[in-house]
Design a protein around this motif. Structure first.
Motif, PDB file in Angstrom:
ATOM      1  N   HIS A 244       0.803  -1.305  -0.052  1.00  0.00           N
ATOM      2  CA  HIS A 244      -0.083   0.181   0.235  1.00  0.00           C
ATOM      3  C   HIS A 244       0.869   1.189   0.090  1.00  0.00           C
ATOM      4  O   HIS A 244       2.415   1.440   0.487  1.00  0.00           O
ATOM      5  N   ARG A 245       0.252   2.033  -0.345  1.00  0.00           N
ATOM      6  CA  ARG A 245       0.999   3.811  -0.311  1.00  0.00           C
ATOM      7  C   ARG A 245       0.042   3.914   0.892  1.00  0.00           C
ATOM      8  O   ARG A 245      -1.134   4.517   0.027  1.00  0.00           O
ATOM      9  N   MET A 246       0.856   5.610   1.221  1.00  0.00           N
ATOM     10  CA  MET A 246       0.018   6.397   1.839  1.00  0.00           C
ATOM     11  C   MET A 246       0.496   7.793   1.269  1.00  0.00           C
ATOM     12  O   MET A 246       2.229   7.747   1.318  1.00  0.00           O
ATOM     13  N   VAL A 247      -0.017   8.713   1.336  1.00  0.00           N
ATOM     14  CA  VAL A 247       0.552   9.896   1.476  1.00  0.00           C
ATOM     15  C   VAL A 247       0.205  10.620   1.904  1.00  0.00           C
ATOM     16  O   VAL A 247      -1.161  11.842   2.056  1.00  0.00           O
ATOM     17  N   ALA A 248       0.439  11.399   2.667  1.00  0.00           N
ATOM     18  CA  ALA A 248       0.786  12.498   4.493  1.00  0.00           C
ATOM     19  C   ALA A 248       0.864  14.378   4.272  1.00  0.00           C
ATOM     20  O   ALA A 248       1.833  14.284   3.361  1.00  0.00           O
ATOM     21  N   ALA A 249      -0.265  15.094   4.604  1.00  0.00           N
ATOM     22  CA  ALA A 249      -0.055  16.156   3.840  1.00  0.00           C
ATOM     23  C   ALA A 249       1.409  17.241   5.141  1.00  0.00           C
ATOM     24  O   ALA A 249       0.288  16.654   6.667  1.00  0.00           O
ATOM     25  N   ARG A 250       1.975  17.573   5.003  1.00  0.00           N
ATOM     26  CA  ARG A 250       2.929  18.284   5.932  1.00  0.00           C
ATOM     27  C   ARG A 250       1.965  20.264   6.219  1.00  0.00           C
ATOM     28  O   ARG A 250       1.115  19.810   5.829  1.00  0.00           O
ATOM     29  N   LYS A 251       2.415  19.876   7.190  1.00  0.00           N
ATOM     30  CA  LYS A 251       1.758  21.705   7.842  1.00  0.00           C
ATOM     31  C   LYS A 251       2.114  23.035   6.357  1.00  0.00           C
ATOM     32  O   LYS A 251       1.053  23.318   6.284  1.00  0.00           O
ATOM     33  N   THR A 252       2.855  22.327   5.417  1.00  0.00           N
ATOM     34  CA  THR A 252       3.318  23.852   4.498  1.00  0.00           C
ATOM     35  C   THR A 252       1.980  23.137   3.398  1.00  0.00           C
ATOM     36  O   THR A 252       2.229  23.985   2.754  1.00  0.00           O
ATOM     37  N   PHE A 253       1.459  22.280   3.436  1.00  0.00           N
ATOM     38  CA  PHE A 253       0.809  21.913   1.675  1.00  0.00           C
ATOM     39  C   PHE A 253      -0.335  22.810   1.485  1.00  0.00           C
ATOM     40  O   PHE A 253      -0.315  23.119   0.410  1.00  0.00           O
ATOM     41  N   GLU A 254      -0.694  24.039   2.561  1.00  0.00           N
ATOM     42  CA  GLU A 254      -1.660  24.682   2.074  1.00  0.00           C
ATOM     43  C   GLU A 254      -0.465  25.961   1.465  1.00  0.00           C
ATOM     44  O   GLU A 254      -1.829  26.373   0.726  1.00  0.00           O
ATOM     45  N   VAL A 255       0.106  25.738   0.689  1.00  0.00           N
ATOM     46  CA  VAL A 255       1.363  26.510  -0.315  1.00  0.00           C
ATOM     47  C   VAL A 255       0.604  26.316  -0.934  1.00  0.00           C
ATOM     48  O   VAL A 255       0.762  27.402  -2.255  1.00  0.00           O
ATOM     49  N   LEU A 256      -0.034  25.058  -1.528  1.00  0.00           N
ATOM     50  CA  LEU A 256      -0.412  24.771  -2.671  1.00  0.00           C
ATOM     51  C   LEU A 256      -1.479  25.667  -3.083  1.00  0.00           C
ATOM     52  O   LEU A 256      -2.181  25.887  -4.516  1.00  0.00           O
ATOM     53  N   ARG A 257      -2.224  26.042  -2.400  1.00  0.00           N
ATOM     54  CA  ARG A 257      -3.454  26.485  -3.046  1.00  0.00           C
ATOM     55  C   ARG A 257      -3.591  28.087  -3.438  1.00  0.00           C
ATOM     56  O   ARG A 257      -2.670  28.746  -2.870  1.00  0.00           O
ATOM     57  N   GLY A 258      -4.798  27.824  -4.257  1.00  0.00           N
ATOM     58  CA  GLY A 258      -4.619  29.232  -5.319  1.00  0.00           C
ATOM     59  C   GLY A 258      -2.784  29.230  -6.335  1.00  0.00           C
ATOM     60  O   GLY A 258      -3.822  30.350  -6.957  1.00  0.00           O
ATOM     61  N   MET A 259      -1.936  28.592  -6.439  1.00  0.00           N
ATOM     62  CA  MET A 259      -1.507  28.272  -7.504  1.00  0.00           C
ATOM     63  C   MET A 259      -1.646  26.744  -8.541  1.00  0.00           C
ATOM     64  O   MET A 259      -2.624  25.952  -8.245  1.00  0.00           O
ATOM     65  N   PRO A 260      -0.929  27.691  -9.835  1.00  0.00           N
ATOM     66  CA  PRO A 260      -2.257  26.298 -10.826  1.00  0.00           C
ATOM     67  C   PRO A 260      -1.186  25.898 -10.709  1.00  0.00           C
ATOM     68  O   PRO A 260       0.142  24.807  -9.875  1.00  0.00           O
ATOM     69  N   GLU A 261      -2.008  24.498 -11.229  1.00  0.00           N
ATOM     70  CA  GLU A 261      -1.004  22.234 -10.738  1.00  0.00           C
ATOM     71  C   GLU A 261       0.047  22.389 -11.231  1.00  0.00           C
ATOM     72  O   GLU A 261       1.325  21.754 -10.582  1.00  0.00           O
ATOM     73  N   GLU A 262       0.631  23.164 -12.019  1.00  0.00           N
ATOM     74  CA  GLU A 262       2.315  22.648 -13.050  1.00  0.00           C
ATOM     75  C   GLU A 262       2.651  23.262 -12.667  1.00  0.00           C
ATOM     76  O   GLU A 262       4.317  22.924 -12.351  1.00  0.00           O
ATOM     77  N   GLN A 263       2.589  23.756 -10.928  1.00  0.00           N
ATOM     78  CA  GLN A 263       3.368  24.472  -9.914  1.00  0.00           C
ATOM     79  C   GLN A 263       3.585  23.818  -9.463  1.00  0.00           C
ATOM     80  O   GLN A 263       3.906  24.716  -7.710  1.00  0.00           O
ATOM     81  N   TRP A 264       2.512  22.998  -8.561  1.00  0.00           N
ATOM     82  CA  TRP A 264       2.330  22.120  -7.247  1.00  0.00           C
ATOM     83  C   TRP A 264       4.065  21.536  -6.996  1.00  0.00           C
ATOM     84  O   TRP A 264       3.865  20.191  -7.969  1.00  0.00           O
ATOM     85  N   ASP A 265       4.398  21.365  -5.942  1.00  0.00           N
ATOM     86  CA  ASP A 265       5.145  21.041  -5.454  1.00  0.00           C
ATOM     87  C   ASP A 265       5.385  19.973  -4.518  1.00  0.00           C
ATOM     88  O   ASP A 265       5.298  20.451  -3.495  1.00  0.00           O
TER      89      ASP A 265
END
Length: 289
Positions: A244-265
């Motif tokens: 199985h694979r899990m992906v968990a969010a860091r507290k910094t994950f919110e920086v992706l909001r408002g950015m174009p998906e092609e710029q998501w790190d």
């Protein structure tokens, strides 16, 4: 992970954060305590998974060069892995064919052969018997048939799998059941080995895997270490056969909001955890695994 999978998992995480939920099973599963305490069950698991099956022993970066070698005893079977002068990785029972002594201990590099400490029988990096004292006394035991017992071993996606069963056949992609595309995308064959730590604990082997089955525990078990870095109980889950694979969010994950998906790190703002059946926990965090 492939870029398209990163984006898909990030979208899921945005939804979980918005709804204050996480990936959930369809129903509660009640896990009997006997799964961890029954000696008969443990014996069956040991035989099926760690005697007959194949398991991951780490990155290929553990043995990057000809002459590199390491022993592996965690399955209960003494195993020796060595990379020969042509760069081919071999796995063998770490057992001299004369009286059964171990021919190697620990790990190392720049080796040319392995010599049994009991009677001096000498084996090459390819497991072949290349010399023994008083050769004429063993004329009936031909060298060609008395090399170290070879074990199945496979390298793929920068990782190593081995089986203690000489008759086993290892198909890495079949074992991964689709998770191979994730692992291939990490480019693990370009990594180098940084550190090995060994911690011994008297416990059922499944408990170590269970720890990486959820992030529900973070805020209570790790309030001063992990919890400040990650959202507790916010993660994706995908099964790949028994893996199985899990992906968990860091507290910094919110920086992706408002950015174009092609710029998501995505990888810089998450942790990726893959459990490779039966007992390997592979964790990708930003710049290391």
């Amino acid at each position: 992970m492939r870029r398209e999978d990163q984006i898909a998992e990030a979208r899921k995480l945005h939804g979980y954060l918005d709804r204050r939920t996480t990936a959930l099973a369809d129903d509660i599963y009640r896990n009997p305590v006997t799964d961890y305490t029954c000696a008969k069950q443990a014996a069956v698991e040991r035989e099926l998974f760690f005697r007959k099956g194949a398991f991951n022993v780490g990155l290929s970066a553990l043995l990057p060069n000809p002459g590199d070698w390491m022993t592996h005893d965690y399955s209960g079977v003494p195993i020796l892995l060595a990379r020969d002068q042509d760069g081919k990785l071999g796995a063998f029972l770490n057992v001299c064919r004369h009286r059964g002594a171990r021919v190697a201990e620990g790990s190392g590099s720049g080796e040319r052969d392995f010599r049994c400490p009991y009677h001096g029988w000498c084996y090459g990096l390819d497991g072949a018997l290349i010399a023994r004292p008083d050769e004429r006394s063993f004329a009936a035991a031909e060298r060609a048939t008395h090399g170290l017992t070879r074990l199945p071993v496979a390298e793929k996606h920068g990782l190593i799998w081995v089986s203690p069963d000489p008759k086993a056949v290892i198909d890495v992609d079949a074992l991964l059941c689709g998770l191979n595309t994730d692992l291939a995308a990490f480019g693990l064959d370009t990594y180098h080995h940084y550190e090995t730590r060994v911690l011994h604990r008297k416990m059922n082997w499944k408990l170590g895997v269970d720890t990486f089955g959820e992030t529900y525990h973070l805020q209570h078990l790790h309030p001063n270490t992990v919890d400040p870095l990650f959202h507790s109980n916010r993660c994706t889950f995908d099964a790949f056969g028994p893996n199985h694979r899990m992906v968990a969010a860091r507290k910094t994950f919110e920086v992706l909001r408002g950015m174009p998906e092609e710029q998501w790190d995505v990888l810089d703002n998450t942790v990726v955890i893959c459990v490779l059946f039966p007992n390997t926990v592979f964790t990708y965090q930003r710049d290391h695994v």
